[in-house]
Design a protein around this motif. Structure first.
Motif, PDB file in Angstrom:
ATOM      1  N   THR A  84      -4.960   6.269  -1.155  1.00 40.24           N
ATOM      2  CA  THR A  84      -3.785   5.294  -1.180  1.00 40.24           C
ATOM      3  C   THR A  84      -4.574   4.616  -2.115  1.00 40.24           C
ATOM      4  O   THR A  84      -5.592   3.964  -2.232  1.00 40.24           O
ATOM      5  CB  THR A  84      -4.305   4.513   0.646  1.00 40.24           C
ATOM      6  OG1 THR A  84      -4.127   5.646   1.657  1.00 40.24           O
ATOM      7  CG2 THR A  84      -3.837   3.723   0.859  1.00 40.24           C
ATOM      8  N   SER A  97       0.592   5.632  -0.273  1.00 44.10           N
ATOM      9  CA  SER A  97       0.179   6.655  -0.197  1.00 44.10           C
ATOM     10  C   SER A  97       0.619   8.142  -0.598  1.00 44.10           C
ATOM     11  O   SER A  97       1.995   8.319  -0.539  1.00 44.10           O
ATOM     12  CB  SER A  97      -0.593   6.788   1.246  1.00 44.10           C
ATOM     13  OG  SER A  97      -1.537   6.320   2.277  1.00 44.10           O
ATOM     14  N   ALA A 146      -0.388   8.504  -5.621  1.00 43.19           N
ATOM     15  CA  ALA A 146       0.339   7.199  -5.474  1.00 43.19           C
ATOM     16  C   ALA A 146       0.013   6.368  -6.350  1.00 43.19           C
ATOM     17  O   ALA A 146       0.819   4.694  -6.443  1.00 43.19           O
ATOM     18  CB  ALA A 146      -1.000   6.853  -4.373  1.00 43.19           C
ATOM     19  N   THR A 168       1.072  -1.129  -0.106  1.00 45.43           N
ATOM     20  CA  THR A 168       0.249   0.221   0.135  1.00 45.43           C
ATOM     21  C   THR A 168       0.933   1.064  -0.499  1.00 45.43           C
ATOM     22  O   THR A 168       2.308   1.235   0.541  1.00 45.43           O
ATOM     23  CB  THR A 168      -1.306  -0.339   1.225  1.00 45.43           C
ATOM     24  OG1 THR A 168       0.219   0.084   2.631  1.00 45.43           O
ATOM     25  CG2 THR A 168      -1.982  -1.440   0.965  1.00 45.43           C
TER      26      THR A 168
END
Length: 111
Positions: A42, A31, A78, A29
């Protein structure tokens, strides 16, 4: 002499490693923010948008265009970072399995 069975075995190993690496991308992940943190996006390594956070201070009708621009900027940042991380992950997962072929970019496989 060309070892066809060995080559087929190697290809199956590469396929398994690629599949495992692609599956692992969902756990990455990333962000990114824009507007000095007013908007935060995100995404995961599969370039799926997971979350958008917008600061309450910019949520009014007069700032609609600015909010739109900040959301686009945060999401794009992102996505770019997630793509870079995914390419690194795919490269690590397949390291040593395939010869180094100039121009062969495994980072885009499965994305």
């Amino acid at each position: 002499m060309f070892d066809m069975m060995g080559m087929m075995g190697k290809m199956k190993e590469v396929q398994a490693k690629m599949k495992q690496a692609q599956d692992n991308l969902q756990h990455i992940t990333v962000s990114a923010e824009s507007g000095a943190g007013l908007v935060k996006a995100t995404v995961n390594g599969q370039r799926k948008l997971l979350k958008i956070e917008i600061d309450d201070s910019i949520l009014n009708a007069n700032d609609r265009d600015m909010v739109n621009d900040l959301v686009v900027a945060a999401v794009n940042n992102a996505m770019l970072t997630a793509s870079e991380r995914a390419a690194e992950e795919m490269k690590k997962s397949t390291e040593g399995l395939l010869p180094n072929i100039p121009g062969l970019d495994l980072g885009n496989f499965g994305l």
